[in-house]
Design an enzyme around this catalytic site. Structure first.
Site, PDB file in Angstrom:
ATOM      1  N   ILE B  15     -42.409  -2.027 -26.421  1.00 50.90           N
ATOM      2  CA  ILE B  15     -41.953  -3.367 -26.799  1.00 50.90           C
ATOM      3  C   ILE B  15     -43.038  -4.029 -27.633  1.00 50.90           C
ATOM      4  CG2 ILE B  15     -41.249  -5.628 -25.975  1.00 50.90           C
ATOM      5  CD1 ILE B  15     -39.959  -4.320 -23.622  1.00 50.90           C
ATOM      6  N   HIS B  16     -42.811  -4.099 -28.943  1.00 48.94           N
ATOM      7  CA  HIS B  16     -43.742  -4.768 -29.841  1.00 48.94           C
ATOM      8  C   HIS B  16     -43.030  -5.989 -30.397  1.00 48.94           C
ATOM      9  CE1 HIS B  16     -41.607  -2.922 -33.287  1.00 48.94           C
ATOM     10  NE2 HIS B  16     -41.350  -2.021 -32.375  1.00 48.94           N
ATOM     11  N   ALA B  17     -43.611  -6.614 -31.409  1.00 54.96           N
ATOM     12  CA  ALA B  17     -43.068  -7.890 -31.872  1.00 54.96           C
ATOM     13  C   ALA B  17     -41.599  -7.794 -32.281  1.00 54.96           C
ATOM     14  CB  ALA B  17     -43.901  -8.420 -33.034  1.00 54.96           C
ATOM     15  N   THR B  19     -39.240  -5.588 -31.398  1.00 56.76           N
ATOM     16  CA  THR B  19     -38.320  -5.368 -30.285  1.00 56.76           C
ATOM     17  C   THR B  19     -38.222  -6.609 -29.408  1.00 56.76           C
ATOM     18  OG1 THR B  19     -40.176  -4.084 -29.453  1.00 56.76           O
ATOM     19  CG2 THR B  19     -38.213  -2.882 -29.986  1.00 56.76           C
TER      20      THR B  19
END
Lengths: 590, 89
Positions: B15-17, B19
């Site tokens: 989960i990065h920016a 997502t």
């Protein structure tokens, strides 16, 4: 304004985008807002302060929306950054937290915002993932924007310019760069930045002369003073006298006249006087440049750099994003080829590796090494390239190959991806041409061995010279040793061409050397059949080829191979060019 | 109404920016509130920054709790998004 009239002064920076421009300076202020702190002494004031904060946030939201709507096509990838900034504005950790600070601590909105930023910083600092902890800079940007709105100080938009000016700024941010596409901006100069920065690339795409990396240009240039910017040499003349204005104006006209005369003939094939055709191709980085390649008479794209989409996105681009980009280029340039080079980035640019500091990045984990270490990411790119190959003449190229095992490893992945595509029933060109960059001296030494494994070589002279002569050309103490004419480099080029000819494979050259007019006779004399240069250089390089016979170029190269130093080679070729194309004059280096 | 479900984050990037932004965008379409928990820490699933602070690389186990009248529909949509690897390949 009563200030002492300056004497002309010339400063030097990095030539970031070619062209000469003479005009008035406009200094763009991007300094931070000064913040005042005070307590709120009554509840009425608290309500007013909350309302003031809400208003500033709403305004910021509108500003970001406007920016996003104005994005030109080739920077659409900025859209996500702006979108995420808009989300951060209303994020409870920012919005609700600041309102809470105002109401509970009874402090003004600016102070409350600063407190909020500090709180978030503290939380983010704890996070072990450097990519995520770095997102704090996005929060900082958003907070700065709200602070600016609170202060009533407008972030000046380049779109509001009233007259044509040269922009002088500390830095041109991605947000500013999206506004450069206006008839009011003649060119720009900045304290920081490099030729490969995205701002420079956008300037090149827009044809705006630019000089970057000037250090303190914002301190020494006054608003409204006259400036000359030479984006070819990196010179910036401040307060030029009449002589300087006349000199540059003449050069400007000469350059324009010369360029238009060359461009008019750019559709002609690059055939030598004795009838040998050389393919002059272009190096590009955006799908949007493809049209310009054709307009300038390029015989395809000899190097399509793919880093942009990776640098622009937060996270990796998806296969679809890559595929659509490559497909667009392939379709537009067909039937001419586009050589797509897989990711050529250093580990420092790659988010998951960003926490490792390398002592020698140039000798470290980069390009193909990084791709092979991240096969999942690599496969996505290969899939996208293969799928695009169904839509045109796509060649696939691996960068920074040092030996056979890397080719084998890359080919294994290629085979796997082909099989996946077969299983999924997806279309691609089965016999897609696969080649490598020759930019490491070890690859030159065994070029004959490598030639049997692949379909083409492309010599990247920028890195090859750096590695072969052990010179970092950005290091001013040793930059004088960076010599394309060094006999060792010329022998290496010759050796690679010989190996390619023996194996019957294609060879091209895509470094800056190919775009230097005086290198053209040397390279085609050495047997090079394909050159790939900047889009703007295509017409001139084609013209030079049309002015020379292959026979003369070959004897020129033979003579040069007998010389023993770079200086001798340089002197020889300058005299040779003067005889060949006297009208080229100083334009030999545009 | 409350719906709870456990997930394992299987997409390459975690989960990065981008997502996190997708989750926040999705949440806007529903009335229910969403909370995401990892290692006993629960955060507001409508806050992109809060989601990021959980730090969820590939392989992370998270628990999602959705509270409200449309919690089941919301959970179904979220399940689809996560199981699709957030549209990554």
């Amino acid at each position: 304004m009563a200030h002492e009239k300056n004497t002309p002064k010339t400063v030097y920076g990095i030539p970031a985008s070619p062209g000469i421009v003479i005009g008035k300076a406009h200094v763009v202020d991007r300094s931070k807002v000064k913040v005042m702190y005070h307590y709120l002494i009554s509840d009425d004031l608290v309500d007013q302060e909350v309302a003031r904060f809400r208003e500033a946030v709403e305004k910021a939201k509108e500003q970001l929306t406007t920016l996003k709507d104005r994005l030109p096509d080739y920077v659409k990838d900025h859209a996500f950054i702006l979108e995420s900034h808009r989300m951060i504005l209303k994020d409870s950790m920012v919005y609700n937290a600041t309102i809470k600070h105002i109401t509970e601590d009874k402090i003004n909105a600016e102070w409350a915002l600063k407190k909020t930023l500090l709180d978030i910083k503290n939380v983010f600092q704890e996070i072990d993932d450097e990519y995520i902890s770095n997102r704090i800079s996005d929060v900082g940007n958003v907070v700065e924007r709200i602070l600016r709105n609170l202060s009533g100080k407008q972030q000046e938009s380049l779109l509001d310019l009233k007259e044509r000016v040269i922009i002088v700024a500390h830095d041109i941010s991605p947000e500013d760069a999206t506004e450069l596409n206006t008839s009011k901006v003649m060119g720009f100069v900045s304290n920081v930045g490099a030729k490969t920065s995205h701002t420079a690339i956008i300037a090149q795409a827009l044809g705006l002369p630019a000089v970057m990396g000037l250090g303190n240009i914002t301190d020494i240039v006054e608003e409204g003073c006259l400036l000359i910017v030479d984006g070819n040499t990196g010179e910036v003349v401040i307060q030029p006298d009449d002589d300087a204005i006349i000199y540059y104006h003449e050069r400007q006209i000469q350059r324009e006249r010369y360029r238009s005369s060359i461009i008019r003939t750019s559709y002609l094939p690059a055939k030598t006087l004795d009838g040998y055709e050389i393919a002059v191709m272009a190096n590009t980085e955006f799908a949007g440049e493809t049209e310009a390649v054709k307009e300038n008479g390029g015989a395809g794209i000899g190097l399509y750099r793919t880093e942009f989409l990776y640098l622009k996105s937060n996270g990796f681009p998806s296969e679809e994003e890559l595929f659509n980009d490559y497909k667009q280029v392939a379709e537009k340039i067909a039937p001419d080829p586009v050589i797509i080079r897989t990711l050529d980035l250093g580990g420092d640019k790659f988010l998951s590796y960003s926490n490792k500091k390398e002592a020698n990045p140039a000798l470290g984990l980069r390009a193909i090494r990084l791709s092979l270490k991240n096969p999942q990411v690599f496969k996505v790119q290969i899939r996208a390239i293969l799928r695009a190959s169904a839509y045109g003449n796509v060649w696939l190229m691996f960068p920074m190959i040092s030996g056979l095992s890397e080719i084998q490893a890359a080919n294994r992945i290629l085979t796997e991806v082909k099989k996946d595509l077969d299983d999924a029933g997806m279309d691609y060109k089965r016999d897609i041409r696969v080649g490598i960059m020759i930019e490491i001296p070890s690859a030159v030494a065994i070029a004959d061995i490598l030639a049997h494994q692949i379909d083409f070589f492309s010599i990247g002279t920028n890195d090859l010279i750096q590695y072969a002569l052990a010179v970092d050309r950005t290091n001013e103490d040793v930059a004088y040793l960076y010599k394309p004419f060094h006999p060792a480099i010329l022998r290496m080029i010759r050796q690679v061409i010989t190996a390619a000819d023996k194996a019957g494979i294609e060879v091209s050259l895509c470094g800056a050397m190919a775009g230097e007019p005086c290198c053209v006779p040397i390279l085609i004399g050495a047997g090079m059949k394909r050159l790939s240069v900047n889009i703007q250089s295509v017409p001139l390089i084609k013209k030079i080829i049309r002015s020379i016979s292959l026979k003369d170029a070959e004897s020129c190269f033979e003579d040069i191979m007998k010389l023993t130093t770079a200086n001798q080679v340089e002197a020889y070729i300058k005299a040779f060019m003067k005889d060949l194309l006297p009208e080229l004059g100083e334009n030999a280096f545009i | 109404m409350e719906t709870i479900k456990n997930f394992r984050i299987n997409n390459e990037l975690g989960i990065h920016a981008r997502t996190a932004a997708m989750i926040v965008e999705l949440a806007k379409k529903f009335n229910s509130k969403i909370y995401i928990k990892k290692n006993d820490e629960e955060v507001d699933g409508r806050s992109i920054l809060s989601i990021l602070t959980l730090s969820c690389p590939k392989g992370s186990e998270i628990q999602v709790r959705i509270v409200g009248d449309d919690s089941q529909e919301f959970m179904d949509a979220l399940t689809e998004l996560i199981e699709d690897g957030f549209g990554e390949d």
